[in-house]
Write a protein that holds these residues in place. Sequence first.
Motif, PDB file in Angstrom:
ATOM      1  N   ILE A  58       0.829  -1.208   0.000  1.00  0.00           N
ATOM      2  CA  ILE A  58       0.000   0.000   0.000  1.00  0.00           C
ATOM      3  C   ILE A  58       0.865   1.260   0.000  1.00  0.00           C
ATOM      4  O   ILE A  58       0.611   2.205  -0.749  1.00  0.00           O
ATOM      5  N   GLY A  59       1.901   1.289   0.828  1.00  0.00           N
ATOM      6  CA  GLY A  59       2.807   2.436   0.840  1.00  0.00           C
ATOM      7  C   GLY A  59       3.459   2.662  -0.510  1.00  0.00           C
ATOM      8  O   GLY A  59       3.553   3.802  -0.991  1.00  0.00           O
ATOM      9  N   ARG A  60       3.877   1.576  -1.140  1.00  0.00           N
ATOM     10  CA  ARG A  60       4.511   1.678  -2.464  1.00  0.00           C
ATOM     11  C   ARG A  60       3.519   2.183  -3.504  1.00  0.00           C
ATOM     12  O   ARG A  60       3.822   3.074  -4.304  1.00  0.00           O
ATOM     13  N   ALA A  61       2.307   1.616  -3.497  1.00  0.00           N
ATOM     14  CA  ALA A  61       1.299   1.997  -4.489  1.00  0.00           C
ATOM     15  C   ALA A  61       0.882   3.456  -4.337  1.00  0.00           C
ATOM     16  O   ALA A  61       0.684   4.170  -5.334  1.00  0.00           O
ATOM     17  N   LEU A  62       0.749   3.915  -3.097  1.00  0.00           N
ATOM     18  CA  LEU A  62       0.392   5.315  -2.875  1.00  0.00           C
ATOM     19  C   LEU A  62       1.488   6.250  -3.369  1.00  0.00           C
ATOM     20  O   LEU A  62       1.213   7.278  -3.997  1.00  0.00           O
ATOM     21  N   ALA A  63       2.733   5.883  -3.087  1.00  0.00           N
ATOM     22  CA  ALA A  63       3.857   6.715  -3.542  1.00  0.00           C
ATOM     23  C   ALA A  63       3.919   6.757  -5.068  1.00  0.00           C
ATOM     24  O   ALA A  63       4.146   7.815  -5.665  1.00  0.00           O
ATOM     25  N   GLU A  64       3.691   5.614  -5.695  1.00  0.00           N
ATOM     26  CA  GLU A  64       3.717   5.565  -7.158  1.00  0.00           C
ATOM     27  C   GLU A  64       2.574   6.362  -7.768  1.00  0.00           C
ATOM     28  O   GLU A  64       2.664   6.820  -8.908  1.00  0.00           O
ATOM     29  N   ALA A  65       1.490   6.537  -7.002  1.00  0.00           N
ATOM     30  CA  ALA A  65       0.351   7.332  -7.476  1.00  0.00           C
ATOM     31  C   ALA A  65       0.536   8.821  -7.189  1.00  0.00           C
ATOM     32  O   ALA A  65      -0.342   9.631  -7.504  1.00  0.00           O
ATOM     33  N   ASN A  99       5.768   3.079   5.508  1.00  0.00           N
ATOM     34  CA  ASN A  99       6.914   3.954   5.242  1.00  0.00           C
ATOM     35  C   ASN A  99       7.925   3.270   4.339  1.00  0.00           C
ATOM     36  O   ASN A  99       8.502   3.893   3.440  1.00  0.00           O
ATOM     37  N   LYS A 100       8.144   1.987   4.552  1.00  0.00           N
ATOM     38  CA  LYS A 100       9.090   1.235   3.735  1.00  0.00           C
ATOM     39  C   LYS A 100       8.639   1.195   2.285  1.00  0.00           C
ATOM     40  O   LYS A 100       9.442   1.388   1.361  1.00  0.00           O
ATOM     41  N   GLY A 101       7.351   0.949   2.059  1.00  0.00           N
ATOM     42  CA  GLY A 101       6.849   0.910   0.695  1.00  0.00           C
ATOM     43  C   GLY A 101       7.039   2.226  -0.021  1.00  0.00           C
ATOM     44  O   GLY A 101       7.462   2.266  -1.183  1.00  0.00           O
ATOM     45  N   ASP A 128      -4.981  -1.987  -5.378  1.00  0.00           N
ATOM     46  CA  ASP A 128      -5.313  -1.081  -6.480  1.00  0.00           C
ATOM     47  C   ASP A 128      -6.590  -0.298  -6.184  1.00  0.00           C
ATOM     48  O   ASP A 128      -6.707   0.878  -6.545  1.00  0.00           O
ATOM     49  N   GLU A 129      -7.537  -0.941  -5.513  1.00  0.00           N
ATOM     50  CA  GLU A 129      -8.779  -0.252  -5.165  1.00  0.00           C
ATOM     51  C   GLU A 129      -8.525   0.824  -4.115  1.00  0.00           C
ATOM     52  O   GLU A 129      -9.166   1.880  -4.129  1.00  0.00           O
ATOM     53  N   VAL A 130      -7.602   0.566  -3.201  1.00  0.00           N
ATOM     54  CA  VAL A 130      -7.228   1.580  -2.215  1.00  0.00           C
ATOM     55  C   VAL A 130      -6.792   2.854  -2.932  1.00  0.00           C
ATOM     56  O   VAL A 130      -7.274   3.958  -2.641  1.00  0.00           O
ATOM     57  N   VAL A 131      -5.879   2.694  -3.880  1.00  0.00           N
ATOM     58  CA  VAL A 131      -5.358   3.853  -4.610  1.00  0.00           C
ATOM     59  C   VAL A 131      -6.457   4.518  -5.426  1.00  0.00           C
ATOM     60  O   VAL A 131      -6.561   5.748  -5.470  1.00  0.00           O
ATOM     61  N   ALA A 132      -7.295   3.700  -6.061  1.00  0.00           N
ATOM     62  CA  ALA A 132      -8.387   4.253  -6.865  1.00  0.00           C
ATOM     63  C   ALA A 132      -9.356   5.052  -6.010  1.00  0.00           C
ATOM     64  O   ALA A 132      -9.807   6.140  -6.400  1.00  0.00           O
ATOM     65  N   LEU A 133      -9.682   4.547  -4.826  1.00  0.00           N
ATOM     66  CA  LEU A 133     -10.629   5.228  -3.944  1.00  0.00           C
ATOM     67  C   LEU A 133     -10.091   6.565  -3.452  1.00  0.00           C
ATOM     68  O   LEU A 133     -10.785   7.583  -3.489  1.00  0.00           O
ATOM     69  N   VAL A 134      -8.845   6.579  -2.985  1.00  0.00           N
ATOM     70  CA  VAL A 134      -8.306   7.845  -2.466  1.00  0.00           C
ATOM     71  C   VAL A 134      -8.038   8.822  -3.603  1.00  0.00           C
ATOM     72  O   VAL A 134      -8.166  10.038  -3.424  1.00  0.00           O
ATOM     73  N   SER A 135      -7.666   8.321  -4.763  1.00  0.00           N
ATOM     74  CA  SER A 135      -7.399   9.200  -5.909  1.00  0.00           C
ATOM     75  C   SER A 135      -8.681   9.832  -6.419  1.00  0.00           C
ATOM     76  O   SER A 135      -8.739  11.035  -6.709  1.00  0.00           O
ATOM     77  N   LYS A 136      -9.743   9.042  -6.501  1.00  0.00           N
ATOM     78  CA  LYS A 136     -11.019   9.540  -7.011  1.00  0.00           C
ATOM     79  C   LYS A 136     -11.602  10.603  -6.110  1.00  0.00           C
ATOM     80  O   LYS A 136     -12.037  11.659  -6.559  1.00  0.00           O
TER      81      LYS A 136
END
Length: 251
Positions: A94-101, A118-120, A238-246
Amino acid sequence: MAKAEGEGGGGEQRLGPVTRRRGQVQDTTTDQRLLDSPAGSAEWVHQDPWRVMRIQSEFVEGFGALAELGPAISVFGSARTPVGSEDYENGVRIGRALAEAGFAVITGGGPGVMEAANKGAYEADGVSVGLGIELPFEQGMNNYVDIGVNFRYFFVRKTMFVKYAQGFVALPGGLGTLDELFEALTLVQTRKVTRFPIVLFGSSYWEGLVEWVERTLIGTGKASRQDLDLFHLTDDVDEVVALVSKETRQG
């Protein structure tokens, strides 16, 4: 871009910006001394006005450190989560995906899920933030934090989690995670904050709580049916990132 890891220090106590070690470690915390002051005592006349200055300085330090952070998501979860466990690895993902977004990742700066998120972010070359707190059992700032701020007072730290984040992600956690979760839900419900997505990650962990909210809180009229729309439950990164991004980038 490669980043070098430092070694965390042990046997030390962080009191805001001050670090104490060995014989200088104090037995009580600043919050404890504030809240344990005896009722009816006139001691506050001499001490509490000065506490206000210290509280003010913590707000100033936090605002100054985070003012230029950019879009960020606060990630919560248990400090007791073992390295290498499923919850830990989910935190890293999740940390990695959020950073990449394009989001900075804010955690409490400690071990467990906080370290994982934090590591991600760190491994994805994102901005990794830790907001630490003075505790009687010292946790210390994990090695994956790029910007670390230590606080004496919980309420100042809580303000930073909300003010500089555009959403919350809660992984399996204990009382601290529940505290942050229900505070965020209350802020959204009362419209103190708007367009603020709250995502619960890990349906097998959270479904009992969600069922209790639906059957007990809503079922007995203590909450409204629409309050179920205040949060999202998922097992998909991926849904986590989609939800916060939207929700954070609309309007």
